[in-house]
Design a protein around this motif. Structure first.
Motif, PDB file in Angstrom:
ATOM      1  N   THR B  45      33.306  27.977  45.273  1.00 52.56           N
ATOM      2  CA  THR B  45      33.454  29.394  46.130  1.00 52.56           C
ATOM      3  C   THR B  45      32.425  29.593  46.677  1.00 52.56           C
ATOM      4  O   THR B  45      32.454  30.075  48.077  1.00 52.56           O
ATOM      5  N   MET B  46      31.273  29.616  46.061  1.00 53.57           N
ATOM      6  CA  MET B  46      30.003  29.984  46.582  1.00 53.57           C
ATOM      7  C   MET B  46      29.579  29.110  47.855  1.00 53.57           C
ATOM      8  O   MET B  46      29.210  29.625  49.098  1.00 53.57           O
ATOM      9  N   MET B  47      30.036  27.840  47.601  1.00 52.65           N
ATOM     10  CA  MET B  47      29.423  26.792  48.582  1.00 52.65           C
ATOM     11  C   MET B  47      30.714  26.836  49.724  1.00 52.65           C
ATOM     12  O   MET B  47      30.592  25.834  50.566  1.00 52.65           O
ATOM     13  N   ASP B  48      31.736  27.488  49.686  1.00 52.38           N
ATOM     14  CA  ASP B  48      32.911  27.561  50.756  1.00 52.38           C
ATOM     15  C   ASP B  48      33.732  26.325  50.728  1.00 52.38           C
ATOM     16  O   ASP B  48      34.358  26.061  51.530  1.00 52.38           O
ATOM     17  N   LEU B  49      33.546  25.699  49.461  1.00 49.84           N
ATOM     18  CA  LEU B  49      34.571  24.631  49.395  1.00 49.84           C
ATOM     19  C   LEU B  49      35.820  24.948  49.120  1.00 49.84           C
ATOM     20  O   LEU B  49      36.966  24.673  49.446  1.00 49.84           O
ATOM     21  N   TYR B  50      35.944  26.355  48.224  1.00 50.54           N
ATOM     22  CA  TYR B  50      37.044  26.808  47.907  1.00 50.54           C
ATOM     23  C   TYR B  50      37.187  28.189  48.780  1.00 50.54           C
ATOM     24  O   TYR B  50      36.243  28.909  48.770  1.00 50.54           O
ATOM     25  N   ARG B  51      38.111  28.380  49.463  1.00 49.54           N
ATOM     26  CA  ARG B  51      38.355  29.650  50.078  1.00 49.54           C
ATOM     27  C   ARG B  51      39.241  30.778  49.276  1.00 49.54           C
ATOM     28  O   ARG B  51      40.173  30.300  48.824  1.00 49.54           O
ATOM     29  N   PRO B  52      38.339  31.869  48.975  1.00 49.28           N
ATOM     30  CA  PRO B  52      39.088  32.852  48.329  1.00 49.28           C
ATOM     31  C   PRO B  52      40.601  33.435  48.516  1.00 49.28           C
ATOM     32  O   PRO B  52      40.746  33.233  50.053  1.00 49.28           O
ATOM     33  N   THR B  53      41.548  33.502  47.825  1.00 47.36           N
ATOM     34  CA  THR B  53      42.656  34.185  48.176  1.00 47.36           C
ATOM     35  C   THR B  53      42.546  35.550  48.849  1.00 47.36           C
ATOM     36  O   THR B  53      43.227  35.961  49.660  1.00 47.36           O
ATOM     37  N   THR B  54      41.830  36.373  47.953  1.00 46.87           N
ATOM     38  CA  THR B  54      41.492  37.368  48.593  1.00 46.87           C
ATOM     39  C   THR B  54      39.818  37.865  48.249  1.00 46.87           C
ATOM     40  O   THR B  54      39.404  37.255  47.354  1.00 46.87           O
ATOM     41  N   GLY B  55      39.185  38.692  49.118  1.00 49.52           N
ATOM     42  CA  GLY B  55      37.741  38.785  48.902  1.00 49.52           C
ATOM     43  C   GLY B  55      37.033  37.963  49.598  1.00 49.52           C
ATOM     44  O   GLY B  55      37.437  37.163  50.387  1.00 49.52           O
ATOM     45  N   GLN B  56      35.706  37.736  49.812  1.00 56.16           N
ATOM     46  CA  GLN B  56      34.928  37.125  50.366  1.00 56.16           C
ATOM     47  C   GLN B  56      33.502  37.030  49.877  1.00 56.16           C
ATOM     48  O   GLN B  56      33.251  37.938  48.902  1.00 56.16           O
ATOM     49  N   VAL B  57      32.704  35.987  50.201  1.00 52.37           N
ATOM     50  CA  VAL B  57      31.464  35.567  49.568  1.00 52.37           C
ATOM     51  C   VAL B  57      30.498  35.744  50.860  1.00 52.37           C
ATOM     52  O   VAL B  57      30.707  35.022  51.812  1.00 52.37           O
ATOM     53  N   LEU B  58      29.645  36.643  50.723  1.00 55.84           N
ATOM     54  CA  LEU B  58      28.644  36.819  51.756  1.00 55.84           C
ATOM     55  C   LEU B  58      27.253  36.130  51.307  1.00 55.84           C
ATOM     56  O   LEU B  58      26.810  36.766  50.177  1.00 55.84           O
ATOM     57  N   TRP B  59      26.560  35.394  52.264  1.00 53.79           N
ATOM     58  CA  TRP B  59      25.009  35.156  52.167  1.00 53.79           C
ATOM     59  C   TRP B  59      24.388  35.961  53.038  1.00 53.79           C
ATOM     60  O   TRP B  59      24.551  35.946  54.107  1.00 53.79           O
TER      61      TRP B  59
END
Lengths: 206, 274
Positions: B45-59
């Motif tokens: 998820t961190m590497m953007d291979l899995y896209r979250p159903t809700t929420g987001q990961v910010l770098w």
């Protein structure tokens, strides 16, 4: 984008010897090479998708500085360029063959355009199916479509006529229509697959 | 800084629930958890291979883009590439991918690891494939190194060398961040600054290592005395052991206290408490 194209090249560079072999084969089988080539182009897509799913190559590629859109654009572009290269190379080989045999007329480019269009339509469907659905589901849908279209074609081929040397305007009309439909379908397949791929979870079995 | 903002993922047989945490820049973060707990899902998820159903990961405040990816080195649990591809071909891909690629460093690492570029990936053993991944990941001088079970398949000697190498890598430049998941918790005890524990798709804790050591201890004593604490325990021959969180519980004087290793913390929190 260059990186995404390069990763496609890593796969397709092995096809170049085959292109050369096919060009030689044209001398013996002439237009007979086209149908196997359609099967080859389709098989190449299926093989590529299945092996990259098994080896999880896509996880590595998308972890590199490459966006999902670029990845998908490169995939569609590579197949399109390959098909067009084959079409041009095979036509060139046919011209050479006809010259060697001192035929009075050149091979009809409309035939090649029809083949290009039909193969593009097939590739559009295969690319969409195999990049959109799981491998098993894609094989099932593809097999159903293949059998269905084979039945329709067999039913419609009762009045077969020799068209290979025909230069009638109707053949050119058919060639233009088929290739335009092929292009439109390929663009639609690209758009739909890219859209789906933007939100796809890569490489999970959970 | 990597920020998980209320990230949830829903799969058919697994879900990750509402994860919110911030991974600070410049530290070593160890990620622990049992098999199938969600460590790999967290990393992907961190590497953007899995896209979250809700929420987001910010770098650094933005979604992961190509510029950010150029600064990330990654090592996955196996070398994910066409099995017939030679290491040389993969190196060429990496060379094109990273503007900061260091050919000399790569050659040095290959020599040190005893790798031959002409070998196809399927000819390499699991440990050697891992070494190849390490060489590729380190050779573009990344700022962030993400590793999913990098030490699995490595022999003990090379594992130790690798841990030293990671220490040197962290020390070589300021603000480098290293996140790695592992089952070998002793690797983390050696040099992790933070420990992230994931269990059944939830974050059990994300704490600095020294705080973790301060907070959790093992208490040992007669079964009745330990049972009186009202916490999950493990007993053997009328002697019981339990994990205590000292911030919420006072330990009676009649019990013997022992330092809890990371493995003990993981065991008691995820297995004994169930």
């Amino acid at each position: 984008m260059r990186l995404a194209l390069y990763k496609e090249w890593m796969y397709w560079k092995y096809v170049i010897p085959l292109l050369i072999i096919c060009s030689f084969l044209v001398y013996f089988v002439e237009y007979g090479i086209l149908l196997p080539l359609t099967f080859f182009m389709t098989g190449a897509i299926i093989y590529q998708v299945i092996t990259e799913r098994q080896s999880k190559t896509i996880e590595l590629e998308l972890s590199l500085p490459m966006s999902r859109d670029e990845w998908m654009t490169a995939r569609f572009l590579a197949h399109f360029v390959n098909l067009t290269s084959f079409a041009i190379a095979m036509y060139g080989a046919l011209v050479v063959t006809y010259n060697v045999r001192a035929f009075q007329e050149l091979p009809n480019p409309a035939i090649m355009l029809i083949w290009w269009g039909i193969t593009l339509i097939t590739m559009s469907v295969v690319l969409w199916l195999f990049l959109r659905f799981s491998t098993n589901r894609a094989i099932l849908i593809f097999a159903s479509l293949y059998i269905g279209s084979a039945v329709i074609m067999m039913a419609g081929s009762k009045t077969d006529s020799p068209v290979l040397f025909s230069t009638s305007p109707s053949l050119w009309n058919a060639a233009v229509i088929i290739s335009v439909v092929g292009l439109l379908l390929y663009s639609l397949s690209y758009w739909m697959t890219k859209r789906h791929f933007r939100t796809e979870t890569i490489g999970t079995k959970r | 800084m990597i920020e998980f903002q209320e990230v949830s993922l829903q799969f058919k047989h697994f879900q990750m629930k509402n994860i919110s945490l911030t991974i600070p820049k410049g530290y070593v973060i160890g990620c622990i958890g049992r098999n199938g707990s969600g460590k790999t899902t967290f990393i992907k998820t961190m590497m953007d291979l899995y896209r979250p159903t809700t929420g987001q990961v910010l770098w650094n405040g933005a979604l992961l883009d190509q510029q950010q990816k150029e600064k990330i080195g990654f090592i996955y649990d196996d070398f994910h590439h066409w099995k017939n591809t030679k290491l040389k071909a993969v190196r060429k891909l990496y060379e094109r991918a990273y503007p900061t690629w260091q050919p000399q460093l790569y050659t040095q690492l290959l020599d040190a690891y005893g790798l031959n570029e002409r070998q196809a990936i399927h000819q390499l053993s699991k440990g050697t494939r891992m070494k190849a991944q390490i060489a590729l990941a380190l050779s573009h001088e990344p700022d962030v190194l993400i590793m999913d079970e990098p030490t699995s398949g490595l022999d003990p000697v090379f594992r130790r060398t690798f841990i030293h190498q990671l220490r040197d890598w962290m020390a070589a430049r300021e603000n480098r961040t290293l996140l790695f998941s592992t089952h070998i918790t002793s690797d983390l005890e050696q040099f992790a600054d933070y420990i992230l524990c994931i269990d059944q798709g939830n974050v059990r804790f994300f704490l600095p290592t020294d705080e973790l050591e301060e907070r959790f201890v093992l208490v040992k004593g007669p079964v009745d005395a330990v049972r009186a604490l009202g916490v999950p325990m493990e007993s053997h021959n009328n002697q019981a052991t339990a994990l205590i969180d000292r911030t919420i519980m006072v330990i009676p004087e009649n019990l013997y206290i022992e330092r809890a290793r990371l493995e003990d913390v993981l065991y008691f929190l995820t297995e004994v408490s169930e």
